[in-house]
Enzyme design. Structure first.
Site, PDB file in Angstrom:
ATOM      1  CB  THR A  51     -46.289 153.920  77.750  1.00 54.60           C
ATOM      2  OG1 THR A  51     -44.898 153.716  77.316  1.00 54.60           O
ATOM      3  CG2 THR A  51     -46.303 155.479  78.100  1.00 54.60           C
TER       4      THR A  51
ATOM      5  CD  GLU B 171     -44.674 156.037  74.195  1.00 54.48           C
ATOM      6  OE1 GLU B 171     -44.246 155.439  75.317  1.00 54.48           O
ATOM      7  OE2 GLU B 171     -43.768 156.561  73.524  1.00 54.48           O
TER       8      GLU B 171
ATOM      9  CG  ASN C  64     -43.916 151.504  73.898  1.00 55.07           C
ATOM     10  OD1 ASN C  64     -43.316 152.859  73.521  1.00 55.07           O
ATOM     11  ND2 ASN C  64     -43.427 151.244  75.268  1.00 55.07           N
TER      12      ASN C  64
END
Length: 316
Positions: A210, A258, A212
């Site tokens: 992901t 995220e 962030n």
């Protein structure tokens, strides 16, 4: 479009103008109607169309900030980008301070709108009020038309589904996670902008890396949960699974935003990206095992694959 941050340190290139004023936080359908009326009236009389707004957001200065969710629907940079849609001569950003909030409506009208901006038409919304004690409304302006040689033009409220379009309505919907219903009122998908920072890299470990995001605290955020949408990076769009919350499976203590980008595998640390929200798919939940979490993420991925590859309308 000129961007003017100090109204007292520039010389207007126009002899007369049509001015609209307000916070313009949401840049929603009501705000668009104001701006479009301003441009039309300016064309009719051969004047410069101007928008006057404020930064920081007045609620932040006057102590009305919501610490949990932020206040601004769109930040200063986001608002500047959205204003590029319109053929305005200039956008004037007044620095909003407690001192400015004590400026009388008479002084605001005379010194800012008439003397500095050379307003001949002032376009206001149905509920516009400005100046100390919110004295500056439609009747206040109407009573002073002959004194200052201008006319006031007030537009009717803009409605969507039998309810007036307003920034407070939009904030309420976003905070409730109803980002899908916000889209037609905003005229675009709600989005957030942030810098990609390093997280715990747990997503990498389970096959769902992901990005962030570091988001300014003044920006309003949707409620915690899982969303579908798009990540905009360098003019390219990628479908994205978006999480806002505390990752209860891993017992995080701080809120995180995220996004897992589909069909994308590259590092973005330090980059500024934009997340556009399509809808909310589920609440945050704690899973007993990592395998159960991965199984749910795979379902989220299949759902995200069902939305268009590119959003139909991002507004600019």
């Amino acid at each position: 479009m000129q961007i003017i941050h100090n109204i007292f340190e520039f010389d207007p290139s126009w002899q007369k103008s049509v001015v609209t004023l307000g916070v313009f936080d949401g840049m929603h359908l009501g705000h668009r109607a104001l701006i479009e009326r301003t441009i039309r009236r300016a064309t009719e009389i051969g004047a410069a169309p101007l928008l006057v707004t404020y930064h920081p957001h007045p609620d932040l200065v006057l102590g009305k900030r919501n610490e949990d969710h932020g206040t601004e629907i769109f930040t200063l940079d986001e608002k500047l980008a959205l204003l590029q849609e319109f053929q305005l001569e200039a956008a004037v950003f007044l620095e909003f301070t407690k001192e400015l909030s004590q400026t009388t409506a008479e002084d605001y009208l005379k010194h800012f709108l008439i003397d500095r901006l050379r307003a001949k038409v002032i376009v206001i919304g149905y509920d516009q009020k400005f100046g100390k004690g919110r004295e500056g409304d439609y009747q206040f302006l109407k009573d002073r038309e002959s004194n200052y040689d201008f006319v006031v033009d007030q537009i009717d409220p803009v409605e969507f589904e039998n309810e007036i379009v307003s920034s407070s309505r939009i904030r309420r919907m976003i905070r409730g996670g109803d980002v899908a219903s916000v889209q037609p009122i905003l005229g675009r998908y709600f989005f957030i902008t942030g810098i990609v920072v390093r997280g715990f890299r747990r997503g990498h470990e389970i096959g769902f890396p992901t990005a962030n995001l570091d988001i300014t605290r003044t920006k309003i955020l949707p409620s915690t949960g899982i969303y579908r949408g798009w990540c905009e990076r360098g003019g390219q769009f990628y479908r994205a699974m978006i999480s806002i919350g505390y990752n209860p499976t891993f017992e995080n203590k701080t809120l995180s935003v995220e996004a897992h980008l589909l069909d994308f595998d590259d590092e973005m640390y330090g980059e500024t990206i934009r997340i556009h929200f399509y809808d909310r798919t589920r609440s945050e939940e704690k899973f007993e095992t990592i395998d159960a979490l991965i199984e749910e993420l795979n379902r989220d991925r299949e759902m995200t694959l069902q939305i268009p590859v590119i959003p139909a309308d991002v507004g600019f």
